[in-house]
Design an enzyme around this catalytic site. Structure first.
Site, short mmCIF file in Angstrom:
data_model
loop_
_atom_site.label_atom_id
_atom_site.label_comp_id
_atom_site.label_asym_id
_atom_site.label_seq_id
_atom_site.Cartn_x
_atom_site.Cartn_y
_atom_site.Cartn_z
N GLU A 117 0.82 -1.21 0.00
CA GLU A 117 0.00 0.00 0.00
C GLU A 117 0.85 1.26 0.00
O GLU A 117 0.51 2.25 -0.67
CB GLU A 117 -0.95 0.00 1.20
CG GLU A 117 -1.98 -1.12 1.19
CD GLU A 117 -3.08 -0.91 0.16
OE1 GLU A 117 -3.07 0.13 -0.53
OE2 GLU A 117 -3.96 -1.78 0.05
N ASP A 158 -4.59 -10.20 -8.17
CA ASP A 158 -4.98 -9.27 -9.23
C ASP A 158 -3.86 -8.48 -9.90
O ASP A 158 -3.55 -8.67 -11.08
CB ASP A 158 -6.06 -8.32 -8.70
CG ASP A 158 -5.73 -7.68 -7.35
OD1 ASP A 158 -4.60 -7.84 -6.87
OD2 ASP A 158 -6.62 -7.01 -6.79
#
Length: 639
Positions: A268, A401
């Site tokens: 992140e 993903d």
């Protein structure tokens, strides 16, 4: 204390010493003071004391060495790694994002990992192992000081880079129909509304809580602040919200502190902070954004200090200590996390002249090329110790993903020179088509999840990015494959659109299933929420640019109207807890990625194709634009 125990046949030790009651009390008082003094002395021992480490927790003895020394150590002796495995991280590293308002990728990962099926394929040493980065081993007293670096300083030629772009960043201002312009201006107003409320109620915090009108910090960024500021910078710039952009820039210059000491998600921090800072530097040429990105990039390097060079998922930005997520099977690293560093780290090397960043991510490629892929698929959990898969769970949604996204985008960003990335992408997509792509009884195409050979017939909202990814990759191949992949991309995007139209709010659920007679709908209460996610409109944007089929703009405008009706509140935008009711409850969280991705993709959907042209830019997985390397922009200047 053996000497003080009462022995058989003998009086108690105070009586044996002939002590009276006041004397007993004074003796006990002295003894307790002595013990307290001895234990307190532990805190005065040096950090390197092994005796101290036996009694005090890890955080108290973590190395305080600077991240800049960590990066130089990694660059000069990357093969030398600290093999000591300290104890498990504190409870703060456990899953903490259980509410629907939690950051999108971690929430999906936590939920998916908790339901993981199938036996481990290989077990690594215990979970949540840590490595201490940022510490160089002490040199012998006789060691010679390092030789002075006499090379000319490195300089990135920004002006040459800007001249290499084939289109103006904000487009050429050609004529357009009034309706398209009006819709784009509406999305710009939504961005201004979201930013103005964040600035008023939460500036400096990571995200806005629009119902309670305060800020949210969270514990995912290691003490870093201003996630919404960094995520919003390039969107504000592209939308020509000049005053708001200057407000954000001023905060970065005066208030963005990188000297923090907390536990951060490597993934992140990379996609939001480093990606946002890099993009804004390339768009504006302002040095403050480059210098902050490079400094923060150095703080992430100790996470790579593992036996394989595969980074662990959590790092303390102050000490350099790193460990795996507590929920990650057998101390594994996550495919979508260590596989989503390549774009940003190549640009860190490009801007700094320091090859260590590029070498770290190229080593990840080498590890993945050696490991056997079951059925050609990439499982989501890899051991950073052994370099082997830990569980055979494959997902194009959460946990997997953006690894696939970064393969095709690495090839595009290299100006189609990174043939290794292209081959990995082509092979992976072929395996996905063969094993995971399915069609429902109602004719909807979807990508299932794979658990050790058993299919789970569901798609997460996160997996809806794949329509855009497949369309983007389809432009570069033989005509037959191009046509097949464009059809597949359109079908997947249509399925994700159905997940929106089949809800009462016309917004999509967190996950939807194709079993027990249901199609493209959430069947579990825990999957009915929407947290302002961007993946569906991301695919609309790509499909519009590559086909100019007007339905994608129509679908995007439907999303705008649904956001205005159900997510806009008095002081910002909020996620909702149930998309299947027309009076949903709000989750009181304006996610930073709503400004970085959702609103940016919607805006670009109603722009001309030369605004952030796909010929010049690729978007990282947080929608931060990074330039395609059309040429070499390095320049050495003499001191």
């Amino acid at each position: 204390m053996v000497l003080l125990r009462k022995l058989p046949g003998m009086p108690g030790w105070p009586a044996a010493l002939g002590l009276r009651l006041p004397q007993k009390f004074l003796f006990l008082l002295f003894l307790s003071g002595l013990l307290t003094l001895c234990f307190g002395a532990l805190f005065l021992l040096p950090d390197s004391s092994r005796f101290k480490r036996l009694f005090l927790p890890r955080r108290a003895t973590a190395s305080a060495s600077s991240s800049s020394s960590a990066s130089s150590s990694s660059a000069s002796s990357s093969s030398t790694r600290d093999t000591e495995l300290p104890r498990s991280p504190p409870a703060a590293a456990e899953p903490r994002h259980a509410s629907p308002a939690a950051p999108r990728r971690l929430r999906e990962k936590l939920r998916t990992a908790a339901r993981m099926a199938g036996p481990p394929a290989r077990t690594a040493p215990g979970p949540r192992q840590q490595v201490q980065g940022g510490e160089s081993r002490a040199r012998p007293a006789s060691a010679q000081p390092p030789a002075r670096d006499t090379r000319a300083p490195f300089r990135f030629d920004y002006e040459r880079f800007r001249r290499s772009l084939r289109h103006p960043v904000r487009g050429g201002r050609r004529g357009e129909d009034p309706e398209t312009r009006a819709r784009r201006m509406k999305i710009k107003e939504m961005m201004k509304f979201a930013w103005d409320n964040y600035r008023q109620y939460a500036l400096g915090k990571n995200e806005l809580r629009p119902l309670s009108r305060n800020g949210h910090i969270g514990n995912m960024f290691g003490g870093l602040r201003g996630a919404t500021v960094i995520d919003a910078l390039d969107t504000l710039y592209i939308m020509e919200l000049e005053e708001e952009f200057q407000e954000a820039k001023q905060w970065v210059e005066k208030s963005f502190d990188l000297n923090v000491n907390g536990e951060a998600s490597l993934f992140e921090v990379n996609i939001r902070y480093i990606g946002g800072l890099l993009a804004t530097y390339y768009l504006t040429g302002e040095e403050v954004f480059k210098s902050k990105a490079l400094e923060l990039g150095e703080k992430l390097l100790p996470a790579f200090n593992t036996p394989t060079g595969i980074p662990r998922g959590v790092i303390n930005l102050g000490s350099g200590m790193s460990w795996s997520w507590g929920w990650a099977s057998a101390g594994s690293s996550i495919l979508a996390e260590f596989g989503t560093l390549h774009l940003e780290f190549l640009h860190l090397s490009e801007l700094s002249g320091n090859p260590v960043f590029a070498e770290k991510v190229r080593n990840i490629r080498r590890v993945l090329s050696r490991v056997e892929k079951p059925q050609g698929l990439y499982p989501n959990f890899l051991s950073p110790v052994t370099g082997g898969w830990v569980q055979h769970h494959v997902s194009i949604g959460g946990l997997g993903d953006s690894f696939y996204e970064y393969l095709i985008k690495s090839w595009l960003m290299s100006d189609k020179k990174d043939s290794e990335a292209k081959k990995m992408y082509d092979d992976a997509l072929e395996a996905i088509e063969k094993h995971l792509v399915k069609k429902s009884a109602g004719g909807l195409t979807y990508i299932a999840e794979w658990r050790g050979g058993i299919l789970d017939h569901k798609m997460g909202h996160l997996a809806c990015f794949s329509g855009g990814m497949i369309a983007l990759g389809a432009q570069h191949g033989p005509e037959e494959r191009r046509q097949r992949h464009m059809e597949l991309a359109a079908e997947i995007t249509s399925t994700c659109h159905e997940s929106y139209t089949r809800s009462d709010t016309k917004l999509g659920p967190e996950a939807f299933r194709f079993d027990a007679g249901s199609e493209a709908t959430a069947t579990r209460l825990s999957e009915r929420y929407y947290i302002l996610r961007p993946e569906v409109v991301e695919s609309y944007m790509y499909l519009w640019r590559l086909t100019h089929d007007p339905k994608y703009r129509h679908w995007g405008w439907d999303v705008v109207q649904a956001l205005e009706k159900h997510c806009r509140v008095e002081s910002g935008f909020s996620g909702i807890r149930d998309v299947y009711t027309t009076t949903p409850t709000h989750d009181n969280m304006q996610q930073s990625f709503f400004l970085a991705e959702t609103l940016k993709y919607l805006y670009l959907l109603f722009c001309e194709d030369d605004v952030l042209s796909l010929e010049d830019w690729v978007f990282n997985t947080e929608a931060h634009p990074l330039p395609i390397n059309h040429t070499d922009f390095k320049a050495a200047v003499q001191p």
